[in-house]
Design a protein around this motif. Structure first.
Motif, mmCIF file in Angstrom:
data_model
loop_
_atom_site.group_PDB
_atom_site.id
_atom_site.type_symbol
_atom_site.label_atom_id
_atom_site.label_comp_id
_atom_site.label_asym_id
_atom_site.label_seq_id
_atom_site.Cartn_x
_atom_site.Cartn_y
_atom_site.Cartn_z
ATOM 1 N N ARG A 1 11.383 -28.154 8.656
ATOM 2 C CA ARG A 1 11.371 -27.246 9.806
ATOM 3 C C ARG A 1 11.123 -25.871 9.214
ATOM 4 O O ARG A 1 11.849 -25.437 8.325
ATOM 5 C CB ARG A 1 12.708 -27.280 10.540
ATOM 6 N N GLN A 2 10.080 -25.204 9.669
ATOM 7 C CA GLN A 2 9.755 -23.915 9.072
ATOM 8 C C GLN A 2 9.046 -22.994 10.050
ATOM 9 O O GLN A 2 8.556 -23.424 11.088
ATOM 10 C CB GLN A 2 8.913 -24.085 7.810
ATOM 11 N N PHE A 3 9.051 -21.713 9.674
ATOM 12 C CA PHE A 3 8.266 -20.693 10.372
ATOM 13 C C PHE A 3 7.770 -19.698 9.331
ATOM 14 O O PHE A 3 8.270 -19.656 8.210
ATOM 15 C CB PHE A 3 9.080 -20.004 11.478
ATOM 16 N N THR A 4 6.770 -18.919 9.723
ATOM 17 C CA THR A 4 6.139 -18.010 8.778
ATOM 18 C C THR A 4 6.216 -16.574 9.281
ATOM 19 O O THR A 4 5.915 -16.296 10.444
ATOM 20 C CB THR A 4 4.653 -18.383 8.586
ATOM 21 N N VAL A 5 6.614 -15.684 8.371
ATOM 22 C CA VAL A 5 6.648 -14.247 8.639
ATOM 23 C C VAL A 5 5.636 -13.577 7.721
ATOM 24 O O VAL A 5 5.546 -13.907 6.540
ATOM 25 C CB VAL A 5 8.061 -13.672 8.371
ATOM 26 N N GLU A 6 4.873 -12.642 8.292
ATOM 27 C CA GLU A 6 3.932 -11.857 7.496
ATOM 28 C C GLU A 6 4.330 -10.393 7.589
ATOM 29 O O GLU A 6 4.596 -9.882 8.683
ATOM 30 C CB GLU A 6 2.513 -12.054 8.013
ATOM 31 N N ASP A 7 4.387 -9.715 6.437
ATOM 32 C CA ASP A 7 4.753 -8.302 6.453
ATOM 33 C C ASP A 7 3.534 -7.419 6.720
ATOM 34 O O ASP A 7 2.424 -7.917 6.919
ATOM 35 C CB ASP A 7 5.517 -7.912 5.179
ATOM 36 N N ILE A 8 3.724 -6.119 6.703
ATOM 37 C CA ILE A 8 2.654 -5.182 7.065
ATOM 38 C C ILE A 8 1.541 -5.100 6.028
ATOM 39 O O ILE A 8 0.492 -4.529 6.301
ATOM 40 C CB ILE A 8 3.229 -3.777 7.351
ATOM 41 N N ASP A 9 1.753 -5.697 4.839
ATOM 42 C CA ASP A 9 0.725 -5.719 3.800
ATOM 43 C C ASP A 9 0.124 -7.106 3.604
ATOM 44 O O ASP A 9 -0.637 -7.329 2.668
ATOM 45 C CB ASP A 9 1.296 -5.195 2.482
ATOM 46 N N GLY A 10 0.482 -8.057 4.480
ATOM 47 C CA GLY A 10 -0.084 -9.400 4.402
ATOM 48 C C GLY A 10 0.705 -10.384 3.556
ATOM 49 O O GLY A 10 0.328 -11.549 3.461
ATOM 50 N N SER B 1 0.814 -1.209 0.000
ATOM 51 C CA SER B 1 0.000 0.000 0.000
ATOM 52 C C SER B 1 0.851 1.262 0.000
ATOM 53 O O SER B 1 0.410 2.313 -0.447
ATOM 54 C CB SER B 1 -0.959 -0.004 1.187
ATOM 55 N N ASP B 2 2.106 1.170 0.491
ATOM 56 C CA ASP B 2 3.017 2.315 0.534
ATOM 57 C C ASP B 2 4.445 1.789 0.389
ATOM 58 O O ASP B 2 4.935 1.092 1.278
ATOM 59 C CB ASP B 2 2.831 3.060 1.852
ATOM 60 N N VAL B 3 5.102 2.110 -0.710
ATOM 61 C CA VAL B 3 6.428 1.562 -1.014
ATOM 62 C C VAL B 3 7.451 1.952 0.044
ATOM 63 O O VAL B 3 8.180 1.101 0.561
ATOM 64 C CB VAL B 3 6.900 2.000 -2.426
ATOM 65 N N GLU B 4 7.527 3.228 0.381
ATOM 66 C CA GLU B 4 8.533 3.681 1.344
ATOM 67 C C GLU B 4 8.304 3.053 2.721
ATOM 68 O O GLU B 4 9.251 2.639 3.398
ATOM 69 C CB GLU B 4 8.531 5.205 1.432
ATOM 70 N N ARG B 5 7.048 2.942 3.126
ATOM 71 C CA ARG B 5 6.716 2.287 4.408
ATOM 72 C C ARG B 5 7.164 0.830 4.383
ATOM 73 O O ARG B 5 7.725 0.320 5.356
ATOM 74 C CB ARG B 5 5.216 2.413 4.648
ATOM 75 N N ALA B 6 6.909 0.141 3.275
ATOM 76 C CA ALA B 6 7.329 -1.258 3.143
ATOM 77 C C ALA B 6 8.848 -1.375 3.216
ATOM 78 O O ALA B 6 9.375 -2.271 3.886
ATOM 79 C CB ALA B 6 6.808 -1.846 1.835
ATOM 80 N N GLN B 7 9.556 -0.486 2.542
ATOM 81 C CA GLN B 7 11.026 -0.527 2.587
ATOM 82 C C GLN B 7 11.539 -0.359 4.020
ATOM 83 O O GLN B 7 12.442 -1.085 4.450
ATOM 84 C CB GLN B 7 11.624 0.570 1.700
#
Length: 119
Positions: free
Chosen positions: A102-111, A20-26
């Protein structure tokens, strides 16, 4: 059917994630996942890099379908604890799954989701 010999090679894939916002994602990827900001075309597209991994972000108007990526981690336990210490949003903890990884999951601020794994 015979298989043709490949004459060219394919280089490293670079995913482009909807955000939703490139700079925020970076900034999120820098602060919570340890990436370096490479470049930004404000309001349009930008990139981050960590080691051999490069990710592009494309400004997208929500709602959008989040992307899913599987990421091999040589030392998945060390990666887990490093990302956890940085404040990554770990939505599934490190564990051995029924399929053997063996694994884990990360979700970023945009899903967008990343399944870090090692067998």
């Amino acid at each position: 059917m015979t298989r043709k010999q490949s004459l060219t090679s394919i280089g490293q894939l670079v995913p482009e994630l909807p955000v939703s916002d490139v700079e925020r994602a970076q900034h999120h990827y820098r602060d919570a996942l340890g990436f370096e900001i490479l470049w930004l075309d404000p309001g349009e597209i930008g990139a981050v890099k960590r080691g051999n991994a490069t990710i592009f972000f494309r400004q997208t108007t929500p709602p959008f379908a989040a992307a899913v990526h599987w990421v091999f981690a040589e030392d998945v336990e060390a990666t887990y604890y490093e990302l956890k210490s940085l404040g990554a949003n770990i939505v599934d903890p490190l564990e051995r799954k029924p399929w053997g990884l063996r694994q884990f999951t990360v979700e970023d601020i945009d899903g967008n989701r990343f399944y870090f794994h090692h067998d």
